[in-house]
Design an enzyme around this catalytic site. Structure first.
Site, PDB file in Angstrom:
ATOM      1  N   ALA A 160       0.985  -1.376   0.023  1.00  0.00           N
ATOM      2  CA  ALA A 160       0.110   0.213  -0.191  1.00  0.00           C
ATOM      3  C   ALA A 160       0.611   1.341   0.088  1.00  0.00           C
ATOM      4  O   ALA A 160       0.671   2.148  -0.728  1.00  0.00           O
ATOM      5  CB  ALA A 160      -0.853  -0.101   1.142  1.00  0.00           C
ATOM      6  N   TYR A 161       1.744   1.304   0.818  1.00  0.00           N
ATOM      7  CA  TYR A 161       2.775   2.359   0.778  1.00  0.00           C
ATOM      8  C   TYR A 161       3.733   2.651  -0.339  1.00  0.00           C
ATOM      9  O   TYR A 161       3.852   3.752  -0.885  1.00  0.00           O
ATOM     10  CB  TYR A 161       3.890   2.133   2.019  1.00  0.00           C
ATOM     11  CG  TYR A 161       4.734   3.267   2.346  1.00  0.00           C
ATOM     12  CD1 TYR A 161       4.350   4.617   2.768  1.00  0.00           C
ATOM     13  CD2 TYR A 161       6.062   3.054   2.109  1.00  0.00           C
ATOM     14  CE1 TYR A 161       5.310   5.667   2.877  1.00  0.00           C
ATOM     15  CE2 TYR A 161       7.118   3.922   2.413  1.00  0.00           C
ATOM     16  CZ  TYR A 161       6.623   5.343   2.833  1.00  0.00           C
ATOM     17  OH  TYR A 161       7.390   6.396   3.077  1.00  0.00           O
ATOM     18  N   ALA A 162       4.052   1.605  -0.735  1.00  0.00           N
ATOM     19  CA  ALA A 162       4.775   1.483  -2.178  1.00  0.00           C
ATOM     20  C   ALA A 162       3.880   2.167  -3.394  1.00  0.00           C
ATOM     21  O   ALA A 162       4.335   2.775  -4.044  1.00  0.00           O
ATOM     22  CB  ALA A 162       5.235   0.260  -2.509  1.00  0.00           C
ATOM     23  N   GLN A 165       3.795   5.637  -3.058  1.00  0.00           N
ATOM     24  CA  GLN A 165       5.147   6.302  -3.440  1.00  0.00           C
ATOM     25  C   GLN A 165       5.360   6.411  -4.795  1.00  0.00           C
ATOM     26  O   GLN A 165       5.755   7.102  -5.305  1.00  0.00           O
ATOM     27  CB  GLN A 165       6.280   5.606  -2.712  1.00  0.00           C
ATOM     28  CG  GLN A 165       6.017   5.660  -1.421  1.00  0.00           C
ATOM     29  CD  GLN A 165       5.833   7.142  -0.916  1.00  0.00           C
ATOM     30  OE1 GLN A 165       4.921   7.873  -0.984  1.00  0.00           O
ATOM     31  NE2 GLN A 165       6.940   7.401   0.220  1.00  0.00           N
TER      32      GLN A 165
END
Length: 292
Positions: A160-162, A165
């Site tokens: 999710a974070y990637a 980003q």
């Protein structure tokens, strides 16, 4: 003209907005930029955090501004305040630093948590950028979007974070190309793992979310994910500091011809290079230990 002055633009009391300045990288960035001569609008969600930060800059160069990047009304209010202060000088720099990190196997990420991740790290950043672009055009300033090493390589359990980003990287490329004729520059700073409060927040929230999942969804990942979270607490110990990040942002804001991307830390540089040279399957093999 000296060699140095040909390469760098002096801060000269220019105005800069740093979002997510309450702690960690944003806080270090606000303090560093104030020390070198910028006038900093420190974006915080709680004014008490901003007042504590301003107290560390006796020069009066830090002005706290309440801003929640996920709240359009809050962003509009902050832009109005900044416009009233900066006036005709405009805004030289926007450092889009605010963000959160959601950690879980993608099968376990709820729609609510995914929306929260994207709303904070992508949609909120675009909302702020749109709000201050008239001020940036006035000064011919620049946008510095803070992503991470995970904007180059997507690690298991940080999908999710990637995703956020990667989206912010794409958004930065498009903004750089669309704003070229306006004189507004856009670049990316990609920090690697740095010791900040984000690591503790990430692991605590991830354990709570994981414990709330149905057993049949969580069980296939339990051992590997638990090991991943245990190791995450040590991920900031890379020798890279928040001050290293802050100095890189300073270079991005003052370089006469800024690079499109700056990596901070050996791990961020390694990930960036690996993505460029390794085929997907070879990268998969390098990352297999995380999920085995």
């Amino acid at each position: 003209m000296t060699r140095r002055s040909a390469k760098f633009l002096p801060p000269g009391d220019k105005y800069v907005l740093v979002t997510g300045a309450s702690s960690g990288l944003g806080r270090a960035c606000a303090l560093q930029l104030a020390r070198v001569g910028f006038r900093v609008f420190a974006g915080v969600r709680r004014m008490s955090d901003g007042e504590d930060l301003a107290a560390l800059s006796p020069s009066g160069r830090i002005r706290p501004v309440r801003i929640d990047v996920t709240d359009e009304g809050s962003v509009a209010g902050a832009v109005k305040e900044i416009t009233g202060t900066a006036g005709g000088a405009g805004l030289w720099g926007l450092v889009n630093n605010a963000g959160i990190a959601v950690s879980a196997p993608l099968e376990c990420v709820t729609p609510q948590r995914m929306r929260q991740q994207l709303d904070t790290n992508v949609i909120g950043q675009l909302t702020v950028t749109q709000g201050v672009l008239p001020l940036l055009r006035r000064s011919g300033g620049r946008v510095v979007n803070v992503t991470s090493g995970l904007g180059s390589v997507a690690l298991p359990f940080l999908g999710a974070y990637a995703a956020a980003q990667f989206a912010k990287e794409a958004m930065s490329d498009v903004l750089r190309r669309e704003l070229r004729r306006s004189g507004v520059g856009v670049c990316v700073v990609q920090p690697g793992a740095i010791t900040t409060p984000i690591w503790g927040k990430l692991t605590d929230a991830a354990r709570r979310d994981f414990d709330d999942l149905p057993a049949e969804v969580a069980e296939p990942y339990r051992t590997a994910f638990s090991r991943f979270l245990d190791s995450s607490a040590q991920q900031g110990d890379t020798g890279t500091s928040p001050d290293d990040f802050a100095r890189t942002v300073y270079r991005a804001l003052t370089a006469a011809e800024p690079r499109t991307r700056y990596q901070v830390g050996k791990d961020a540089r390694s990930l960036y290079l690996l993505k460029r040279v390794l085929p997907d399957r070879a990268m998969d093999r390098r990352l297999r230990a995380i999920t085995d």
